[in-house]
Write an enzyme that holds these catalytic residues in place. Structure first.
Site: not given
Length: 368
Positions: A140, A307, A340
């Site tokens: 991320s 995601d 995610h």
């Protein structure tokens, strides 16, 4: 670790007399060639792996990934976790005293970027005597830092592992961040970011910000599987606009309440702004291939099919730009249902991809 020399920031400001908190795992070899830097995401810290003695609930946020015999094997590699500037987990941040004024920074803490974090991390490595990393890795926002390392210090990175990330945020992601920030700054307890002096915390805003964020971290399938339309109490509706009716509402409120008890409001603003600003192609007319032309590292990129916040298409943009520059790239797109958050979870296919990649790094002899 304290640093007295001012750190120039992308904004044109500078910060001096700051400190970075970090943890290490494994042993640095004699040639100092087996170091792996782990970059954290928005609400994580330098505590990457292991459990603090006497604290059973203190497991590192990537403990399933890093440790003895794990994909990033600390029997082979010397792993470094660093808490970024502006965070609320030890490194200098808004709740610390500004040496120029003698008062707590609060809202006066300078805006920091991914590039600033990477520069600070490089200074830490200098102090540790590590001139080149075997790998830099993150998921991320941490993945953005790993990518930035390959651009900002190309000669210091042999491998970059970028997981569930993107070359920049799209408009939808910036919008989610802005709504979360508005929730915090409009909290009556925010006091323009100087709430420390008032002895209060903008908990209401932090709760909402976390609820918004948590929705984006999960996939629709996972939310339906875990909660569906289950009611919190029994089978009868209360016909109330304010009571908690559904299990998903209860779950989000629990997550928000927990988050507001340990995270800092100003830190949330800083971290999400750093996400918004990151865009290495911006100074190259939007051409990502041109931006990545200066990289020298080999790359592993991993994405997850569900995601939707950092969709696989965004990872493929990076892959294509690297291939355009004839870089060595491995790419895995994992068909996982978790959204995610998948980059933090125990998917055997994902962990095995990382394990195999780091085994290749070790086979190069850098971890001997």
């Amino acid at each position: 670790m304290p640093f007295s020399q001012p750190l120039p920031l992308q904004s044109g400001a500078a910060i001096r007399d700051y400190a970075l908190s970090y943890e290490t795992y494994g042993t640095l070899n004699a040639s100092k060639s087996n170091a792996v830097l782990i970059c954290h995401a928005l609400n994580a810290s330098h505590h990457v792996a292991g459990v603090y003695e006497g604290q059973p609930k203190s497991e590192g946020w990537w403990d399933n990934m890093i440790g003895s015999g794990k994909p990033v094997d600390t029997d082979r590699f010397f792993v470094i976790g660093v808490n970024n500037l502006g965070s609320c987990f030890g490194s200098t941040g808004p709740m610390h005293v500004n040496p120029d004024t003698g008062r707590v920074y609060g809202a006066d803490f300078p805006v920091v970027t991914v590039e600033d974090w990477v520069d600070a991390q490089a200074r830490l490595l200098d102090e540790l005597g590590i001139r080149q990393l075997a790998a830099v890795m993150g998921g991320s926002l941490g993945g953005m830092q790993a990518l930035c390392w390959s651009l900002r210090y190309p000669e210091r990175v042999r491998h970059a592992v970028v997981v569930a990330s993107a070359p920049n945020l799209n408009a939808e992601n910036i919008a989610f961040n802005e709504v979360a920030r508005r929730a915090i700054v409009t909290d009556p307890d925010f006091h323009g970011g100087h709430f420390y002096a008032q002895g209060v915390v903008p908990k209401r805003g932090l709760r909402i910000a976390r609820m918004i964020g948590h929705i984006t971290y999960l996939s629709d399938d996972v939310m339906n599987e875990k909660f569906g339309r289950q009611l919190r109490e029994g089978i009868d509706l209360k016909y109330s606009t304010q009571d908690i009716e559904f299990q998903i509402e209860s779950y989000l409120r629990y997550q928000g309440e927990k988050f507001s008890g340990y995270f800092d409001g100003n830190t949330y603003l800083l971290m999400t702004r750093a996400l918004d600003y990151f865009d290495p192609a911006r100074t190259h007319g939007g051409n990502l291939a041109q931006a990545l032309a200066q990289t020298q590292a080999k790359f592993l990129l991993v994405s997850f099919t569900t995601d939707w916040r950092f969709a696989p298409a965004r990872s493929r943009e990076i892959v294509q730009a690297l291939l355009d520059n004839k870089r060595a790239v491995s790419y895995a797109e994992i068909d996982a249902p978790h959204g995610h958050d998948a980059f933090l979870l125990d998917d055997a296919r994902y962990l095995n991809v990382v394990r195999a990649y780091f085994a290749r790094i070790a086979a190069e002899g850098v971890a001997a």
